[in-house]
Design a protein around this motif. Structure first.
Motif, mmCIF file in Angstrom:
data_model
loop_
_atom_site.group_PDB
_atom_site.id
_atom_site.type_symbol
_atom_site.label_atom_id
_atom_site.label_comp_id
_atom_site.label_asym_id
_atom_site.label_seq_id
_atom_site.Cartn_x
_atom_site.Cartn_y
_atom_site.Cartn_z
ATOM 1 N N ARG A 73 36.007 69.229 73.178
ATOM 2 C CA ARG A 73 35.313 68.088 73.780
ATOM 3 C C ARG A 73 34.936 68.381 75.225
ATOM 4 O O ARG A 73 33.817 68.095 75.670
ATOM 5 C CB ARG A 73 36.192 66.832 73.710
ATOM 6 C CG ARG A 73 35.508 65.596 74.267
ATOM 7 C CD ARG A 73 36.356 64.367 74.108
ATOM 8 N NE ARG A 73 37.659 64.470 74.742
ATOM 9 C CZ ARG A 73 37.861 64.325 76.064
ATOM 10 N NH1 ARG A 73 36.843 64.095 76.876
ATOM 11 N NH2 ARG A 73 39.080 64.401 76.554
ATOM 12 N N GLN A 80 35.541 60.933 75.296
ATOM 13 C CA GLN A 80 36.251 60.604 74.063
ATOM 14 C C GLN A 80 35.441 59.615 73.232
ATOM 15 O O GLN A 80 35.393 59.734 72.007
ATOM 16 C CB GLN A 80 37.630 60.015 74.374
ATOM 17 C CG GLN A 80 38.669 61.042 74.704
ATOM 18 C CD GLN A 80 40.059 60.438 74.799
ATOM 19 O OE1 GLN A 80 40.223 59.227 74.961
ATOM 20 N NE2 GLN A 80 41.061 61.288 74.709
ATOM 21 N N LEU A 83 32.653 61.558 71.366
ATOM 22 C CA LEU A 83 33.158 62.364 70.253
ATOM 23 C C LEU A 83 33.658 61.467 69.129
ATOM 24 O O LEU A 83 33.401 61.729 67.954
ATOM 25 C CB LEU A 83 34.278 63.308 70.715
ATOM 26 C CG LEU A 83 34.903 64.184 69.627
ATOM 27 C CD1 LEU A 83 33.850 64.997 68.888
ATOM 28 C CD2 LEU A 83 35.969 65.090 70.221
ATOM 29 N N ILE A 112 35.083 67.740 62.161
ATOM 30 C CA ILE A 112 34.938 68.307 63.503
ATOM 31 C C ILE A 112 34.166 69.621 63.418
ATOM 32 O O ILE A 112 33.226 69.861 64.182
ATOM 33 C CB ILE A 112 36.315 68.523 64.162
ATOM 34 C CG1 ILE A 112 37.027 67.187 64.381
ATOM 35 C CG2 ILE A 112 36.164 69.286 65.482
ATOM 36 C CD1 ILE A 112 38.518 67.325 64.687
ATOM 37 N N TYR A 116 30.396 70.255 65.081
ATOM 38 C CA TYR A 116 30.266 71.144 66.241
ATOM 39 C C TYR A 116 30.091 72.608 65.858
ATOM 40 O O TYR A 116 30.255 73.495 66.689
ATOM 41 C CB TYR A 116 31.442 70.924 67.197
ATOM 42 C CG TYR A 116 31.291 69.568 67.827
ATOM 43 C CD1 TYR A 116 30.434 69.379 68.896
ATOM 44 C CD2 TYR A 116 31.908 68.457 67.280
ATOM 45 C CE1 TYR A 116 30.214 68.126 69.422
ATOM 46 C CE2 TYR A 116 31.703 67.196 67.799
ATOM 47 C CZ TYR A 116 30.851 67.044 68.865
ATOM 48 O OH TYR A 116 30.627 65.806 69.386
#
Length: 124
Positions: A73, A80, A83, A112, A116
């Motif tokens: 992150r 936060q 994300l 996740i 990403y």
């Protein structure tokens, strides 16, 4: 991973890190690294070329899926809340994942990784 650090797998499960630091900061970095190793009670290991070697777990004992999630992150440069929204969870739940008070499930790790473009296994 930072452009200043490269990692490669060697000898089965071993990992080699190569760090690049600005020349004017090299002495300070070396001193800090040696202090960390000394405080950990580690003896310097060397390879055949006489270069010092250390195990990742010895240098970074706090490494965990939670730390890697927080690091991702931070690297991406988002909050936060941002994300959490991308993962479809609340900020509070993300905070628990980043602090290690809630384990990262396989399904969450895959979300996740997909979001990403990274290996989900890093978060297990």
């Amino acid at each position: 991973m930072s452009q200043h650090m490269k990692k490669r797998i060697i000898k089965g499960s071993s990992v080699e890190f190569k760090l690049t630091v600005p020349r004017d900061r090299a002495e300070a970095f070396d001193k800090a690294l040696r202090g960390l190793l000394e405080a950990s009670g580690l003896e310097p290991l060397t390879n055949d070329a006489g270069e010092e070697l250390y195990e990742h777990e010895e240098l970074f004992p706090e490494d965990s899926p939670a730390v890697r999630l927080r690091g991702l992150r931070t690297k991406v440069g988002i909050t936060q809340n941002e994300l959490a929204a991308a993962l479809g969870i609340t900020q509070g739940r993300l905070s628990e994942l980043e602090n290690g008070t809630r384990p990262i499930s396989l399904a969450m790790a895959k979300r996740i990784g997909k979001a990403y473009n990274c290996n989900y296994r890093s978060f297990l």
